[in-house]
Design a protein around this motif. Sequence first.
Motif, PDB file in Angstrom:
ATOM      1  N   ILE A  62       0.829  -1.207   0.000  1.00 55.75           N
ATOM      2  CA  ILE A  62       0.000   0.000   0.000  1.00 55.75           C
ATOM      3  C   ILE A  62       0.861   1.255   0.000  1.00 55.75           C
ATOM      4  O   ILE A  62       0.599   2.214  -0.748  1.00 55.75           O
ATOM      5  N   CYS A  63       1.919   1.261   0.820  1.00 57.79           N
ATOM      6  CA  CYS A  63       2.789   2.445   0.876  1.00 57.79           C
ATOM      7  C   CYS A  63       3.417   2.741  -0.479  1.00 57.79           C
ATOM      8  O   CYS A  63       3.484   3.905  -0.914  1.00 57.79           O
ATOM      9  N   LEU A  64       3.874   1.714  -1.176  1.00 57.17           N
ATOM     10  CA  LEU A  64       4.489   1.910  -2.487  1.00 57.17           C
ATOM     11  C   LEU A  64       3.455   2.327  -3.530  1.00 57.17           C
ATOM     12  O   LEU A  64       3.703   3.216  -4.358  1.00 57.17           O
ATOM     13  N   MET A  65       2.281   1.703  -3.497  1.00 51.04           N
ATOM     14  CA  MET A  65       1.241   2.053  -4.466  1.00 51.04           C
ATOM     15  C   MET A  65       0.687   3.455  -4.219  1.00 51.04           C
ATOM     16  O   MET A  65       0.267   4.131  -5.161  1.00 51.04           O
ATOM     17  N   ASN A  66       0.668   3.892  -2.976  1.00 51.47           N
ATOM     18  CA  ASN A  66       0.247   5.267  -2.701  1.00 51.47           C
ATOM     19  C   ASN A  66       1.134   6.260  -3.437  1.00 51.47           C
ATOM     20  O   ASN A  66       0.651   7.247  -4.010  1.00 51.47           O
ATOM     21  N   ILE A  67       2.440   6.009  -3.403  1.00 47.25           N
ATOM     22  CA  ILE A  67       3.383   6.908  -4.078  1.00 47.25           C
ATOM     23  C   ILE A  67       3.197   6.837  -5.587  1.00 47.25           C
ATOM     24  O   ILE A  67       3.066   7.863  -6.274  1.00 47.25           O
ATOM     25  N   PRO A 126      -5.437   2.129 -13.077  1.00 50.01           N
ATOM     26  CA  PRO A 126      -6.288   1.102 -12.466  1.00 50.01           C
ATOM     27  C   PRO A 126      -5.475   0.016 -11.772  1.00 50.01           C
ATOM     28  O   PRO A 126      -5.901  -0.528 -10.754  1.00 50.01           O
ATOM     29  N   ARG A 127      -4.287  -0.303 -12.312  1.00 46.64           N
ATOM     30  CA  ARG A 127      -3.463  -1.354 -11.701  1.00 46.64           C
ATOM     31  C   ARG A 127      -2.996  -0.925 -10.319  1.00 46.64           C
ATOM     32  O   ARG A 127      -3.062  -1.707  -9.360  1.00 46.64           O
ATOM     33  N   HIS A 128      -2.490   0.298 -10.213  1.00 48.84           N
ATOM     34  CA  HIS A 128      -2.026   0.776  -8.908  1.00 48.84           C
ATOM     35  C   HIS A 128      -3.169   0.775  -7.896  1.00 48.84           C
ATOM     36  O   HIS A 128      -3.000   0.359  -6.753  1.00 48.84           O
ATOM     37  N   GLU A 129      -4.326   1.243  -8.317  1.00 54.88           N
ATOM     38  CA  GLU A 129      -5.475   1.296  -7.423  1.00 54.88           C
ATOM     39  C   GLU A 129      -5.924  -0.107  -7.025  1.00 54.88           C
ATOM     40  O   GLU A 129      -6.277  -0.364  -5.871  1.00 54.88           O
ATOM     41  N   SER A 130      -5.873  -1.032  -7.994  1.00 53.18           N
ATOM     42  CA  SER A 130      -6.266  -2.411  -7.705  1.00 53.18           C
ATOM     43  C   SER A 130      -5.320  -3.053  -6.699  1.00 53.18           C
ATOM     44  O   SER A 130      -5.750  -3.774  -5.792  1.00 53.18           O
ATOM     45  N   LEU A 131      -4.030  -2.794  -6.840  1.00 54.44           N
ATOM     46  CA  LEU A 131      -3.046  -3.362  -5.915  1.00 54.44           C
ATOM     47  C   LEU A 131      -3.243  -2.793  -4.505  1.00 54.44           C
ATOM     48  O   LEU A 131      -3.125  -3.514  -3.508  1.00 54.44           O
ATOM     49  N   ARG A 132      -3.536  -1.494  -4.420  1.00 63.15           N
ATOM     50  CA  ARG A 132      -3.792  -0.872  -3.110  1.00 63.15           C
ATOM     51  C   ARG A 132      -4.996  -1.514  -2.438  1.00 63.15           C
ATOM     52  O   ARG A 132      -4.941  -1.932  -1.276  1.00 63.15           O
ATOM     53  N   VAL A 145      -3.808  -2.079  10.126  1.00 60.87           N
ATOM     54  CA  VAL A 145      -5.226  -1.739  10.170  1.00 60.87           C
ATOM     55  C   VAL A 145      -5.433  -0.264   9.846  1.00 60.87           C
ATOM     56  O   VAL A 145      -6.356   0.111   9.111  1.00 60.87           O
ATOM     57  N   ARG A 146      -4.588   0.593  10.383  1.00 59.83           N
ATOM     58  CA  ARG A 146      -4.716   2.035  10.109  1.00 59.83           C
ATOM     59  C   ARG A 146      -4.567   2.314   8.611  1.00 59.83           C
ATOM     60  O   ARG A 146      -5.336   3.091   8.021  1.00 59.83           O
ATOM     61  N   VAL A 147      -3.568   1.682   7.984  1.00 59.96           N
ATOM     62  CA  VAL A 147      -3.341   1.898   6.552  1.00 59.96           C
ATOM     63  C   VAL A 147      -4.503   1.344   5.731  1.00 59.96           C
ATOM     64  O   VAL A 147      -5.010   1.993   4.809  1.00 59.96           O
ATOM     65  N   ALA A 148      -4.948   0.141   6.062  1.00 61.56           N
ATOM     66  CA  ALA A 148      -6.055  -0.471   5.329  1.00 61.56           C
ATOM     67  C   ALA A 148      -7.333   0.337   5.489  1.00 61.56           C
ATOM     68  O   ALA A 148      -8.117   0.497   4.538  1.00 61.56           O
ATOM     69  N   TRP A 149      -7.560   0.852   6.699  1.00 62.07           N
ATOM     70  CA  TRP A 149      -8.748   1.655   6.973  1.00 62.07           C
ATOM     71  C   TRP A 149      -8.834   2.855   6.023  1.00 62.07           C
ATOM     72  O   TRP A 149      -9.890   3.169   5.469  1.00 62.07           O
ATOM     73  N   THR A 150      -7.699   3.523   5.824  1.00 64.09           N
ATOM     74  CA  THR A 150      -7.673   4.689   4.948  1.00 64.09           C
ATOM     75  C   THR A 150      -7.978   4.303   3.505  1.00 64.09           C
ATOM     76  O   THR A 150      -8.760   4.959   2.816  1.00 64.09           O
ATOM     77  N   VAL A 151      -7.360   3.216   3.036  1.00 60.71           N
ATOM     78  CA  VAL A 151      -7.566   2.776   1.654  1.00 60.71           C
ATOM     79  C   VAL A 151      -9.020   2.376   1.422  1.00 60.71           C
ATOM     80  O   VAL A 151      -9.602   2.681   0.370  1.00 60.71           O
ATOM     81  N   LEU A 152      -9.629   1.706   2.384  1.00 58.82           N
ATOM     82  CA  LEU A 152     -10.987   1.196   2.212  1.00 58.82           C
ATOM     83  C   LEU A 152     -12.063   2.262   2.388  1.00 58.82           C
ATOM     84  O   LEU A 152     -13.238   2.008   2.142  1.00 58.82           O
ATOM     85  N   GLY A 188      -6.568  -4.344  -3.139  1.00 56.73           N
ATOM     86  CA  GLY A 188      -6.377  -5.761  -2.855  1.00 56.73           C
ATOM     87  C   GLY A 188      -5.567  -5.992  -1.598  1.00 56.73           C
ATOM     88  O   GLY A 188      -5.889  -6.868  -0.776  1.00 56.73           O
ATOM     89  N   ALA A 189      -4.506  -5.196  -1.408  1.00 55.39           N
ATOM     90  CA  ALA A 189      -3.677  -5.334  -0.203  1.00 55.39           C
ATOM     91  C   ALA A 189      -4.479  -4.984   1.047  1.00 55.39           C
ATOM     92  O   ALA A 189      -4.370  -5.646   2.088  1.00 55.39           O
ATOM     93  N   ALA A 190      -5.302  -3.937   0.961  1.00 53.68           N
ATOM     94  CA  ALA A 190      -6.117  -3.545   2.113  1.00 53.68           C
ATOM     95  C   ALA A 190      -7.121  -4.633   2.471  1.00 53.68           C
ATOM     96  O   ALA A 190      -7.335  -4.938   3.660  1.00 53.68           O
ATOM     97  N   LEU A 191      -7.735  -5.242   1.474  1.00 49.48           N
ATOM     98  CA  LEU A 191      -8.697  -6.315   1.736  1.00 49.48           C
ATOM     99  C   LEU A 191      -8.008  -7.542   2.331  1.00 49.48           C
ATOM    100  O   LEU A 191      -8.573  -8.222   3.191  1.00 49.48           O
ATOM    101  N   ARG A 192      -6.780  -7.809   1.899  1.00 49.01           N
ATOM    102  CA  ARG A 192      -6.050  -8.949   2.475  1.00 49.01           C
ATOM    103  C   ARG A 192      -5.693  -8.691   3.940  1.00 49.01           C
ATOM    104  O   ARG A 192      -5.710  -9.612   4.760  1.00 49.01           O
ATOM    105  N   ILE A 193      -5.366  -7.441   4.263  1.00 46.80           N
ATOM    106  CA  ILE A 193      -5.114  -7.104   5.665  1.00 46.80           C
ATOM    107  C   ILE A 193      -6.380  -7.342   6.486  1.00 46.80           C
ATOM    108  O   ILE A 193      -6.338  -7.927   7.578  1.00 46.80           O
ATOM    109  N   ALA A 194      -7.513  -6.899   5.956  1.00 48.23           N
ATOM    110  CA  ALA A 194      -8.778  -7.086   6.664  1.00 48.23           C
ATOM    111  C   ALA A 194      -9.100  -8.561   6.850  1.00 48.23           C
ATOM    112  O   ALA A 194      -9.514  -8.996   7.931  1.00 48.23           O
TER     113      ALA A 194
END
Length: 397
Positions: A282-287, A295-301, A334-341, A303-309
């Motif tokens: 998520i940190c890398l895709m945010n940058i 769409p790929r960057h957003e999808s990776l972000r 959780v904090r990072v995933a919360w923001t993405v979701l 997807g990673a957040a959903l996997r954390i959840a």
Amino acid sequence: MSSHFSTEVTFAPLEDDAIIAYTRKELLRGGPVDTACRRVLSSSRASKDPGMSLLRDAMLSLSTIFFGKQHKQPKISNRGYHLYGAVLARLNLHLAQSEFQTTNETILTVLTCNLLEIFLPTGKNNFLKHIRGLETILTMRGPPEQPLSDEEHTIFTGLRLLLIVGGLTMSTPTIYARDRWKALPSKTEDDNGQVRRSIMNILADCTCLRSTHDAYIRGDFGAYQFLIDESKSQYERLEILHPIWVAINKAEGGDATPPSGKAQMANQNCATTYMLYNTTVICLMNILNSLKPSPRHESLRTGAALRIAKCLEWKQFQRDGLDAEGNTIGFVAVRVAWTVLGGFETPEGRKLARVVRSVVNDIFAVGAWEGDPAGSPRIDPGSPDRIMWVDDVTEPW
């Protein structure tokens, strides 16, 4: 017989050591603050060592607040907050004396205050003040020389993630992005520990990328291509680690790619490493997405957040059995995933909130959400550190 006894827990009959031991068991297993607990519990209360005296009071303030919160006893918590104020005043005087500035006791005291601000915050982002202080102290002390004592190894490895998170939050390179600090061995040097250390080093490099990214936003447009190339390079390094983690998880009894599509974590360590991996994605895709939206960057972000959840939702990934590093990785992930979701604005974000409440028993929820721009739970004005969770959320996920 119960009618003859009060069910209210009071502080009076409890010894300080019992309060500290309770917090050590429930919140601070493993890691440098666990080391501090052991030292405090084994030291004499009459000790005239100013470093140990300050460390004891810092540990007691954290433990008293935590105990009071857990047992819903505001008088006990308030006593802890009052003691914490006195600790901060003494710490400022302590740091003014050169002979105390870089000792293990001072580092452990500041770290204890830092964890208090993370899990039981007295104000928004106060933990960053302590992280800046820790960065300064470690810079003055210099990279750890090998071989390290057990206590030094525990302290330096335990500080790594906190200072990396602080660097990401403040967009400031952390000392753990420097080669000599990257060489610091992990807490455990088994296969999982080595993978986790490699991920930590990539996350540490992200603090440098965030700093350069901020310079680009301020007008240093020459940094654009460097940021694109370096972020992609770091992501490629991260991807190499994924099949290694899959193999470790499988060897220990898990299955990252079962037919049902629901990954099974072998144990707490594998789950924690997987959360750290996805946090770094998520940190890398945010940058990358901020520089070159796709769409790929957003999808990776996402997807990673959903996997954390899902990892948090995994029924065995609970507070029981987690050490301090596992608790901290969970907090950050959780904090990072919360923001993405999208917080409470989306079904996925609301689902994550429910999972946090049910799985971690308010340990992360106490301080993780306040002031988050993505949307936050409502704060109970009668008790600023307690969350009023939304109970009428029924959307399926």
